[in-house]
Design an enzyme around this catalytic site. Structure first.
Site, PDB file in Angstrom:
ATOM      1  CE1 TYR A   1    -106.379 -83.616  31.827  1.00 59.52           C
ATOM      2  CE2 TYR A   1    -106.912 -81.824  33.300  1.00 59.52           C
ATOM      3  CZ  TYR A   1    -106.830 -82.341  32.022  1.00 59.52           C
ATOM      4  OH  TYR A   1    -107.185 -81.564  30.936  1.00 59.52           O
TER       5      TYR A   1
ATOM      6  CG  ASP B   1    -118.220 -85.222  19.195  1.00 57.91           C
ATOM      7  OD1 ASP B   1    -118.862 -85.528  20.214  1.00 57.91           O
ATOM      8  OD2 ASP B   1    -118.248 -85.913  18.164  1.00 57.91           O
TER       9      ASP B   1
ATOM     10  CG  ASP C   1    -108.543 -78.228  31.452  1.00 54.00           C
ATOM     11  OD1 ASP C   1    -108.699 -77.008  31.602  1.00 54.00           O
ATOM     12  OD2 ASP C   1    -107.426 -78.785  31.471  1.00 54.00           O
TER      13      ASP C   1
ATOM     14  CG  ASP D   1    -109.734 -72.472  29.193  1.00 48.86           C
ATOM     15  OD1 ASP D   1    -110.195 -72.278  30.338  1.00 48.86           O
ATOM     16  OD2 ASP D   1    -108.516 -72.409  28.931  1.00 48.86           O
TER      17      ASP D   1
END
Ligand code: NAD
Length: 368
Positions: free
Chosen positions: A141, A223, A247, A251
């Site tokens: 980011y 993963d 991130d 969630d």
């Protein structure tokens, strides 16, 4: 203790849930004999409307001079035009970088009373109590170069994943400290089979682990972690990972708890000169401004109230007070009170203000 708290209510349901958080902090101050001084500042869409800037200089200055910050949420349809020159979310990114908040801490706890509110089977989510520590100021980011490119092959774009060993180490030290104070298990999540930054991450994790012989370190590929989070989430204690992986995983993990309205978070900077017991931090619910329910008085304030408990623990070193808030929340849930987003059969539906009042009443009773 005396502490200065900057309040950034923001947009949508932000002001409603922050008001309940303040009520709870005042109840804690009253019961335990502390003095909290609040100063309210603009951020996000409302700051754009009033000043043209999603993060006015006065807001950043007030946060810098505070001991901790409580944020509601920013954003909404009014400011979401992709062609707009300024956007509310710039206020959030500006706060993170302007305040040096490099570690995002998200506890995910499934309360026994809410097991049936999750979309996963009760036997999978029962006993889930984990913390995800996400690196917040590095990685994809922020890495340069970033942006669109014109190439002989046509349009292209580039993002750069970049980490220094020092950035990785400070995040891992926060994670190891946290694991040490809990069940002493740390899962360090990377993609070391493919990415160079992940290989550095893993190397640093094992170096730092030498200082924490009492903590069991496990390397997990991102993963595989995504799969284990829905297959055996209760096995995790603390998960540490870089910005982008964190991130996404945080969630995913949030959904274990049933609703975003239950999940608090803390973003921490370096320890202050008060020592490790007082660390500057920004505390906020993980949810957004929920424009679909804004102004209806039905937003669940518990994520914000639990964020206040994190503030008491992490920024002020007030463990007993933090516990009192968490126990009060659990008592209110056990008594059957629910906001609409966590409705369970037989529950008593209450609005934002009543939920806050119920928690305050528990704290004031002093049983917690
Ligand atoms: P959201 O989290 O605001 O809402 C998602 C869903 O969850 C909605 O149905 C909402 O009603 C519900 N919900 C969220 N919080 C709740 C609560 N406390 N009680 C009851 N229900 C709740 O996410 P979104 O709809 O994707 O985003 C809305 C706006 O918020 C956007 O502008 C987005 O950019 C912004 N946003 C801000 C932050 C932040 O400030 N940290 C985080 C995420 C999204």
């Amino acid at each position: 203790m005396d502490a200065k708290i900057a309040l950034l209510p923001g947009d949508g349901i932000g002001p409603d849930v922050v008001a309940e958080g303040v009520k709870v902090l005042k109840a804690v101050a009253e019961r335990f004999g502390h003095t909290f001084e609040f100063s309210e500042q603009l951020v996000g869409g409302i700051a754009i409307d009033e000043t043209g800037d999603p993060l006015p200089e006065a807001t950043l200055a007030a946060c810098r001079s505070a001991d901790a910050v409580l944020l509601g949420a920013v954003g909404g349809p009014k400011w979401s035009d992709p062609r707009a020159a300024v956007r509310p979310e710039q206020g959030l990114l500006g706060l993170r970088s302007g305040l040096g908040l490099f570690a995002n801490i998200r506890p995910v706890k499934v309360y026994p009373a809410l097991v049936s509110a999750s979309t996963l089977k009760p036997e999978i989510v029962d006993g889930v109590d984990m913390i995800i520590v996400r690196e917040l100021t590095g990685g994809l980011y922020f890495g340069k170069p970033q942006g669109p490119l014109d190439t002989p092959q046509g349009r292209a774009a580039v993002d750069t994943m970049y980490y220094t060993a020092a950035e990785i180490e400070r995040l891992l030290r926060v994670s190891f400290d946290l694991a040490r104070s809990r069940r002493k298990k740390l899962a360090s999540v990377d993609k070391a089979n493919v990415l160079a930054t992940s290989r550095l991450w893993r190397e640093v994790a094992h170096e730092v682990a030498r200082d924490y012989p009492d903590v069991v370190l496990e390397d997990v590929l991102v993963d595989a972690c995504a799969m284990y989070l829905v297959r055996r989430p209760a096995a995790y204690d603390v998960i540490a990972t870089e910005n982008t992986f964190g991130d996404i995983l945080s969630d995913e993990a949030a959904m274990l708890a049933g609703s975003m309205g239950m999940l608090p978070s803390a973003s921490l900077g370096e320890t202050t000169d008060h020592g490790a017991a007082r660390r500057f931090g920004l505390y906020e619910p993980i949810h957004g401004s929920a424009p679909d329910i804004a102004g209806q008085g039905i937003a669940n304030p518990l994520a914000t109230i639990l964020s206040c408990a994190m503030m008491l623990r992490w920024s002020f070193g007030l463990e007993r007070e933090a516990n009192a808030v968490e126990v009060a929340v659990e008592a209110v849930l056990n008594a059957g009170y629910r906001c609409r987003d966590i409705a369970t059969p037989g529950g008593i539906i209450v609005g934002t203000v009543e939920m806050g009042d119920r928690v305050v009443a528990q704290i004031a009773m002093g049983w917690t």
